[in-house]
Design a protein around this motif. Sequence first.
Motif, PDB file in Angstrom:
ATOM      1  N   LEU A   1       0.802  -1.333   0.101  1.00 44.83           N
ATOM      2  CA  LEU A   1       0.010   0.024  -0.099  1.00 44.83           C
ATOM      3  C   LEU A   1       0.938   1.366  -0.099  1.00 44.83           C
ATOM      4  CD1 LEU A   1      -2.001  -2.023   0.712  1.00 44.83           C
ATOM      5  CD2 LEU A   1      -3.248  -0.496   2.375  1.00 44.83           C
ATOM      6  N   LEU A   2       0.689   2.076  -1.126  1.00 45.52           N
ATOM      7  CA  LEU A   2       1.476   3.454  -0.923  1.00 45.52           C
ATOM      8  C   LEU A   2       0.738   4.281  -0.553  1.00 45.52           C
ATOM      9  CD1 LEU A   2       4.011   4.808  -2.148  1.00 45.52           C
ATOM     10  CD2 LEU A   2       2.777   5.303  -4.297  1.00 45.52           C
ATOM     11  N   ALA A   3       0.786   4.793   0.707  1.00 49.38           N
ATOM     12  CA  ALA A   3       0.194   5.950   1.351  1.00 49.38           C
ATOM     13  C   ALA A   3       0.346   7.267   0.744  1.00 49.38           C
ATOM     14  CB  ALA A   3       0.557   5.828   2.805  1.00 49.38           C
ATOM     15  N   LEU A   4      -0.500   8.135   0.553  1.00 52.91           N
ATOM     16  CA  LEU A   4      -0.177   9.227  -0.201  1.00 52.91           C
ATOM     17  C   LEU A   4      -1.086  10.310   0.471  1.00 52.91           C
ATOM     18  CD1 LEU A   4      -0.375   8.272  -3.855  1.00 52.91           C
ATOM     19  CD2 LEU A   4       1.718   8.975  -2.731  1.00 52.91           C
ATOM     20  N   ASP A   5      -0.728  11.697   0.457  1.00 49.13           N
ATOM     21  CA  ASP A   5      -1.646  12.711   0.714  1.00 49.13           C
ATOM     22  C   ASP A   5      -2.098  13.291  -0.641  1.00 49.13           C
ATOM     23  OD1 ASP A   5      -1.395  12.658   3.369  1.00 49.13           O
ATOM     24  OD2 ASP A   5      -0.050  14.244   3.546  1.00 49.13           O
ATOM     25  N   GLY A   6      -3.154  14.220  -0.498  1.00 47.23           N
ATOM     26  CA  GLY A   6      -3.983  14.551  -1.464  1.00 47.23           C
ATOM     27  C   GLY A   6      -3.039  15.610  -2.388  1.00 47.23           C
ATOM     28  N   ASP A   7      -1.848  15.928  -2.029  1.00 47.74           N
ATOM     29  CA  ASP A   7      -1.198  16.893  -2.801  1.00 47.74           C
ATOM     30  C   ASP A   7       0.254  16.522  -3.082  1.00 47.74           C
ATOM     31  OD1 ASP A   7      -0.174  16.942  -0.300  1.00 47.74           O
ATOM     32  OD2 ASP A   7      -0.079  18.990  -0.068  1.00 47.74           O
ATOM     33  N   THR A   8       0.603  15.072  -2.801  1.00 45.51           N
ATOM     34  CA  THR A   8       1.815  14.845  -3.167  1.00 45.51           C
ATOM     35  C   THR A   8       2.182  14.619  -4.683  1.00 45.51           C
ATOM     36  OG1 THR A   8       1.498  13.229  -1.304  1.00 45.51           O
ATOM     37  CG2 THR A   8       3.412  12.830  -2.654  1.00 45.51           C
ATOM     38  N   ASP A   9       3.309  15.000  -5.066  1.00 44.39           N
ATOM     39  CA  ASP A   9       4.044  14.802  -6.324  1.00 44.39           C
ATOM     40  C   ASP A   9       5.067  14.036  -6.395  1.00 44.39           C
ATOM     41  OD1 ASP A   9       4.506  15.193  -8.948  1.00 44.39           O
ATOM     42  OD2 ASP A   9       5.547  17.259  -8.605  1.00 44.39           O
ATOM     43  N   PHE A  10       5.245  13.102  -7.201  1.00 42.57           N
ATOM     44  CA  PHE A  10       6.011  11.983  -7.233  1.00 42.57           C
ATOM     45  C   PHE A  10       6.279  11.488  -8.530  1.00 42.57           C
ATOM     46  CE2 PHE A  10       2.172   9.723  -6.441  1.00 42.57           C
ATOM     47  CZ  PHE A  10       2.203   8.566  -7.308  1.00 42.57           C
ATOM     48  N   GLN A  11       7.588  10.724  -8.619  1.00 38.71           N
ATOM     49  CA  GLN A  11       7.850  10.001  -9.961  1.00 38.71           C
ATOM     50  C   GLN A  11       7.757   8.612  -9.934  1.00 38.71           C
ATOM     51  OE1 GLN A  11       8.664  11.775 -13.099  1.00 38.71           O
ATOM     52  NE2 GLN A  11       8.291  13.731 -11.906  1.00 38.71           N
ATOM     53  N   PRO A  12       7.546   7.802 -10.985  1.00 36.30           N
ATOM     54  CA  PRO A  12       7.647   6.484 -11.112  1.00 36.30           C
ATOM     55  C   PRO A  12       8.681   5.869 -10.383  1.00 36.30           C
ATOM     56  CG  PRO A  12       6.648   7.043 -13.118  1.00 36.30           C
ATOM     57  CD  PRO A  12       7.351   8.472 -12.174  1.00 36.30           C
ATOM     58  N   ALA A  13       9.882   6.365 -10.500  1.00 35.87           N
ATOM     59  CA  ALA A  13      11.371   6.179 -10.143  1.00 35.87           C
ATOM     60  C   ALA A  13      11.195   5.874  -8.546  1.00 35.87           C
ATOM     61  CB  ALA A  13      12.296   6.738 -10.503  1.00 35.87           C
ATOM     62  N   ALA A  14      10.560   6.922  -7.898  1.00 36.04           N
ATOM     63  CA  ALA A  14      10.458   6.946  -6.467  1.00 36.04           C
ATOM     64  C   ALA A  14       9.752   5.904  -5.714  1.00 36.04           C
ATOM     65  CB  ALA A  14       9.956   8.374  -6.068  1.00 36.04           C
TER      66      ALA A  14
ATOM     67  N   SER B   1      14.239   8.363  -3.008  1.00 36.73           N
ATOM     68  CA  SER B   1      12.979   8.217  -3.324  1.00 36.73           C
ATOM     69  C   SER B   1      12.294   9.769  -2.978  1.00 36.73           C
ATOM     70  CB  SER B   1      12.276   7.139  -2.613  1.00 36.73           C
ATOM     71  OG  SER B   1      10.958   6.838  -3.182  1.00 36.73           O
ATOM     72  N   ASP B   2      12.168  10.693  -3.924  1.00 36.95           N
ATOM     73  CA  ASP B   2      11.894  11.846  -3.593  1.00 36.95           C
ATOM     74  C   ASP B   2      10.471  11.944  -3.876  1.00 36.95           C
ATOM     75  OD1 ASP B   2      14.609  13.242  -3.192  1.00 36.95           O
ATOM     76  OD2 ASP B   2      14.910  12.622  -5.232  1.00 36.95           O
ATOM     77  N   ALA B   3       9.831  12.912  -2.832  1.00 33.82           N
ATOM     78  CA  ALA B   3       8.236  13.099  -3.102  1.00 33.82           C
ATOM     79  C   ALA B   3       8.072  14.593  -2.703  1.00 33.82           C
ATOM     80  CB  ALA B   3       7.490  12.209  -2.365  1.00 33.82           C
ATOM     81  N   TYR B   4       7.387  15.042  -3.040  1.00 35.30           N
ATOM     82  CA  TYR B   4       7.138  16.645  -2.957  1.00 35.30           C
ATOM     83  C   TYR B   4       5.739  16.923  -2.296  1.00 35.30           C
ATOM     84  CZ  TYR B   4      11.429  16.820  -5.755  1.00 35.30           C
ATOM     85  OH  TYR B   4      12.684  16.697  -6.040  1.00 35.30           O
ATOM     86  N   THR B   5       5.504  17.776  -1.326  1.00 40.03           N
ATOM     87  CA  THR B   5       4.204  18.003  -0.821  1.00 40.03           C
ATOM     88  C   THR B   5       4.061  19.261  -0.290  1.00 40.03           C
ATOM     89  OG1 THR B   5       2.463  17.318   0.835  1.00 40.03           O
ATOM     90  CG2 THR B   5       4.827  17.190   1.551  1.00 40.03           C
ATOM     91  N   ASN B   6       3.134  20.186  -0.307  1.00 46.96           N
ATOM     92  CA  ASN B   6       2.718  21.503   0.009  1.00 46.96           C
ATOM     93  C   ASN B   6       3.079  21.427   1.407  1.00 46.96           C
ATOM     94  OD1 ASN B   6       2.287  22.040  -2.658  1.00 46.96           O
ATOM     95  ND2 ASN B   6       0.384  23.113  -2.288  1.00 46.96           N
ATOM     96  N   ALA B   7       3.496  22.727   1.915  1.00 46.13           N
ATOM     97  CA  ALA B   7       3.979  22.780   3.082  1.00 46.13           C
ATOM     98  C   ALA B   7       3.166  23.982   3.712  1.00 46.13           C
ATOM     99  CB  ALA B   7       5.221  23.085   3.602  1.00 46.13           C
TER     100      ALA B   7
END
Length: 1287
Positions: free
Chosen positions: A660-673, A789-795
Motif C-alpha cells: 500500500l502506497l500511502a499518499l496525501d492529496g497533494d503529493t507529487d512523485f515520479q515512478p522511479a521514487a 525516493s523523492d516526493a514533494y508535498t505542500n507545506a
Amino acid sequence: MEEANRELKRPWDTCREVPVIEDEHTPWKLLKLLKIIALFAVAIIVFGLAICSKASFLLLITLSHEESKTLQAEQKPLTLLCIGCSLIAPAVLLMLKSFWKACYKSSKLPRKSSAALVLFFEFLVSVGLAVLTIVAMPHLDIVTNVTILNSVAVLSAFLQAVAQCTAKRMNIFLLPSIMASVVMVVGYCLFVVLYILKDPTDVKTAIWVGLAVGGSILVSFNWWENYFRVICVNSKSNILKNLFEDLTKSQNMLHIMSSLLRIVVTACVLGAYVPLAKMDWDIVTSIPSRETRIVVIIIGVQLISSALCQWFALAACKMHAVRRCFIVPLYLASLAVMVLFIVPVILDYQDHQLILNTTENINFTRYCVDAVIVRNQSLSGNLFPHLVLDVAQTLCFLDLSNTANIGLLTGAAASWWIGLVLATIHIWFFKIYRIQKTQDLFGRRLYEGAFIEQSLLLNTRFNIRTRKSRKKQNKEDATPALIYLCATMWHETYEEMMNIMISIFRLDQYRPKTEPKFNDFTFEAHIYFDDAFENAKGNQDRDLNTYAKDLVQIITEVYGIFTNLDKTFFGVQQQIPEQSIIETPYGARLVVEMPHGNNIVAHFKDKQKIRNKKRWSQVMYLYYLLGFKLMTKYHRRWKMGEKETDLRTNIKREKHNTYLLALDGDTDFQPAAVMLLIDRLKMYPRVGAACGRIHPTGSGPAVWFQKFEYAVSHWLQKTAEHVFGSVLCSPGCFSLFRAEALMDDNVMKKYSTTSTEPSQYIQYDQGEDRWLCTLLLKQGWRVEYNAASDAYTNAPQDFKELYNQRKRWGPSTMANVIDLLGSTNLVSKKNPSMSKPFMFYQLFAMISAILAPATICLMVAGSLSFILDIPSAAALVIAVIPPAIYLGLCFKLKADTQIIIAAVLSIMYAFLMMVVTMSIIASMVKEQTILTPSSIFIMIMSIIYIVTALLHPQELPLLFYGLLYIICIPSAYLLLTIYSMVNMNSVSWGTRETKPTAEAATTAAAIQQTKSQKAKNTFKRLCSQMKCCKKSNQRVEDEQLTRRQEIPEPMQLEPQPQNSIVDDSPQNEEEEETSFYTPVQCWKAELESLSNDIQLQVDSLKEDEERFWKELIEKYLEPLQNDKEKQEKTKNELQDLRNKINFSFFFLNALWLVAAFVFQVFKVFQIQFDIVDLNLNKTGKQFQIEPMSLMFILGFAISVFLQFIGMLYHRIMTLIHYVAFLETEPKQQKSARTESDSMSNADSSSRSNSVTDMSNISQEESELYLSDGWSTEDDSLEDSVDETQET
C-alpha cells in the motif's frame, strides 16, 4: 460510442493549457555521469586495494625468508607475528560482528552435530592456512608465492562438479569445473617437479614443498558451505536438509566458535613453529625502531586494504557491475602483483649488467652470486633496493638460467591462475537482484586477508543453472506485486490535486496494464475523499461539494493530456470513454480507467454515513483492500473445497507481495521514487514500511524554514535511525507499507480502535502515521528510509497554519516515543532492529526535546550576557521572563491570540539571534581566535551542515535557508513547544479547515438521527430524490446550462431503481417522456455538466461488497454520536491530562534552569579555559563553562557525531542502490526512447511534434526498469554470453 469518441469533437479548440508533467527535479544526465564515475572509481579501487593487500602480505612473507637481508635472521619472529595477525584479523572482526548480532538481534545455539561439522572444517582450514603461510611460503620463491594462492580453488572446482552431478543436472558449467581441477593438479605436479628435481636429496626442501601442497589443499576446504548448501537443497535426505537449516539459523553462534578456533589454532602453530625454527620471541621487544616501523607500516597497509577491498568488492556486486568492477579487477590483481615484484628484479638485473660494463653474457646465477647474496645488510639510505634484492633472493634458490626451470615455474603459475579462472567462470553469469543481501552474494561472512582476491571470488554464491531451474525461477519471479495507491483528500486546492493526479497518470504510463512490457507489478489508485458532500440548496439532499467536483474536473483534464501525448494534430481525443459512477453505503464512488488500463477509484465519503477524518479513511481502505479484496476470495475458495494448507500458503505469498502506497492529496512523485521503495520491501522480508525523502513546496519564510528543517531531519536524524536502528515514523504523504505487516497481530485491528481515553486522542488521532509505525515496530517489523525516493508535498505557508500543524505533531511524537521507551525490553526482544543501545539513543533524544525550552533560555541568556556584558545569572533571569509570561498567557488566551503573540516574540528573538551571530563572528575576527564555546559550536555545526549539504549536491541551495533556520530556533524550539504543550487538549486538525456555509450548516440533531428517525423519513427522502433534476432528450450545452438553473416541478411518478442505467440515445418526439433520477443519477448529470468531455455510466455494487460496507461501517466506521455530555467530559479529561503533563514538562525545565542559575550565581564547579589565538598563543583571557553545560554539550556533540557517521554510511548505500537502479535499465525502453526522440526531432514546427515531445515524460526516469526478480538479464546462457560484449 467508441468511434464517436475518436472523432475530433471541436476542431477549433485544439489549443490546450498543459501543466508541467515531466520530472523537473531529478538531474538524470548528471546522475548518469555520476554512475559512470562511480563504477570507474570502484573498479580502480578494488583493483588497487587487491594489489596493496596481496603485495603487502607477500612482502611480509619475503621478509620472513631465511636469506632476507632487510631484517636479520633473529628478527624474523616479528614478521611471522604480523603474518599471524593478518590471518586472524578477519576472524576477530567476524567474531565481534557475530557477537553483536547474537546479543542484540537473533541468536540460536547450534546442535552438537552442526557445531562439530563446522569446527572440524574450520580446524582443517586454520591448520592449513597457518602451515602454508607461516611455515612453508617463507621458503619458496616469489613467483610461486604469488600464484600458489590461486591453487586454493582446487577443492572448490571439484565440489562444483560433485554438486552438479549430485543434482543430476548437467549443464555447461560442469566442464569448466572438471578442467579447473585437472589444470590445478597439473600445476601441483609441475611445482613438485621443479623443487624436488633441484636437489632430490634435500629433505628440508621436500618438507616445505609437501607442507605447501598439503596446506593449500586444506585451505581449499574454506568454502565447503557454498557447495554443501547446493547438495543439501537438491538432496532428498531429510538429515542433510535439517542439518543445513540448523547451520543457517545458528550462524551467529557458529561464527563466534569458529573465529575463536581460528585464533587459537593460528596462535598454536605460530607459537610452536618459532622455537622449532630456533628463533626467540624475546627479540620482538628489542628490534630497532626503523625495522619495527617498516613492518608495522606493511601490516597496517595489509589489514586496512584487505578490509576495504572486501567492502568495495561487495559494493561493486550490489551496483550490478560484477564483471567490470569485481571479476576483472580481481583476476588481474595476481598478474599485476607478479609484474610489481618481477619487473624491478629484471631492471636491477639489467642495471647490474650495465654496471659491470662487460661484453660477457652474465646469467641470473652470476647475478645472484655477485649482487644479491654478498650485499651489505645495512639499511642506510633508500629501502626500495633492499626489498628488490630480497625478492631476487627468493629466486636465486632456483636455477633460472636453466630454461627448463623457467618453463616449469611458468607452467605451474599459469596452471593455477587458469584453474582459478575456470573455477569461478560461473560468476560471469551470476544473477543479481536490484539490491541484494550480502548473505545472498557470498557464502561466508569471513574474508581472507592473506589471499583477498581468491577468497572473494570463491566465496561468491554458487548455484546450479539449468534450463529447468531457470524456468522454475522465472515462473516464481513472474508473480507480479500488487500496489494500491491510497490517497486521502479533504480540502486540497485545485493545483494540489493536479499534482497527485499527474503523478498517478504518470505511473499509469510507466507501467501500463494494457499490452504491458514488464510484469513486475500492477497497481490500482484509490482516492478517499473526506467530507465530499454538502446539503443541497432548498432541500435535504446531499450533493458533491466544490472540492469533489474539482477532483472530477482534474481527472478529466489530466486524462485528456495523457491520452493525447502521442496523437497527431487532428487525432486528438477530446472526449474520454465512459466511466462508472456508483452509489455506495458510504457515499459515492467514481471508477475511471486511465489511458493505459489502470484504474483510479475515487471514494467520496459522506460524513453523515461514515466516520470522517484521515485515520478513519485509512481504516476504510485497510479493511476494504486487505480485508475484503484480499481475504474474501480465499474464503470463497475454501468454501468450494480447496485445502486450507494450500490457501494459507497462497494467502501468505499474496500478503507478502501486496503493498500500500500511502499518499496525501497533494503529493507529487515520479515512478522511479515508487520503484526505489519497492526495492526495499522486495528484498528485505522483515521491512514493513519504507518512506522517501519528503520535500516541502511553497513560498514564503515559513516554507523556507521548513525546507531546511526537513533537510536536516532527513540528512541526519532519519539516516541515523535507519543505520543504527529503525525509522520511527514513516510519513503518510509518501510511504510504502507491506500488507503482511499491516495485517499482523496488534496492527490493523488496534489501529481501528476508537479513542476513549485522553491520551489516546493525542497518540492515536493527532499523529496517525507515527502511531501506525509504532504498532509495526512493536510487532517486530522494520521501517526504512530511502533518500533517493523523492516526493514533494505542500507545506504550511503561514505562521498560524505551521503552528497548528506542529501542535499536532509535537505531543503525538512525544507520546509515541515514550510508548516505545516504556516497552524497551519487549520491543528490543521482538524487533531485531530496535536494540537497547538504539533505545538509549532515543532516550537521550527525548530528554533533549523535553529540555529544549530550558536550553533555548540558556542560549538566549548567553547571548544577552555576551551582547550587554552583564553577569550570566542576571542574563538568565531576563531570558526566562518572556517565555514565562507567554506560558501564562497561553493558559488564558485563545489559540489565535497565542499565535499572534508568538509571531511578535519570534521576530524579536530573530533580531536577537541575528545580532548574536554577527557579534560572535565579529568577536572571532577581533580576538583572532575561534576557541571559545560559542565560536566552536558555530564552527562545528556550520562544518557539519556544509559537508552534509555537499554530500547532497541536489539540495545544496537549501543551505541559504540555514540562516533563517538559525534565527528562528527560539521560535521553533521555545515558543512553539510552549504553544503545542499548552494546547495539546485541542484535538482539532488545525489545517485546511473551512467554515461551513449557512445553507450547508445543519444542526447536530438533524445529522445524527437515530435509526427509527431515519426509517420515518425514508419516504420523504425518496420523494425528494425524485425532484433532484431532469434530463432533456437532446444533450445541447446551452440547454444543459438552462436546465441546471431551473427548479424541476414535483411530479407523482414511480421512482426508478437506484442503480438503473439510463439510456442516453435520442428518442423520437412522439416517444419523448421526462425521466427522474435517483441520487446517483443526479450526481452523474451534475458531474457531466462540469465538462463536455466526460461521460458517466451508472453502475452498482455487487451484493457481497454492499454487505461488506454496511458491516464495516456498523462495526468500525459509524459516525460518532454528537453527545454533548460526553464531549464535555472528554474536554475536561483532556484538560486534566494537559495540566498534568505540562506541570511535569515545565517543572523539569525549571529544575534545569534553577540548577544552571545556582551554578552561575555561586560559581560552583566552574571550569576555566585559557583563550588562545589562531597561533595557539594565550591571549590572557579566560572563558568559563559550567559542568552541566559541558555535559549537555558533550552529549549533543556525541549525538550529532553519530548522526553524521550514519549519514555518511547511508549516502554510500544510497549511491550503491541508485547506481544499481540505473544499471537495470532495459534495452527495450532505451530503444523506445531513441525512437521517440527521433520522432520529436523530425518536424519541430508542427503541433504533432510538440505533443510527441511531451510523450517523453520522465523518459530518462521512466525507462528505469525493475522486474520482480530485479534483474534485466535473460536467464538463458545464450543471452548471458551476449552480455559479455558489454565488458
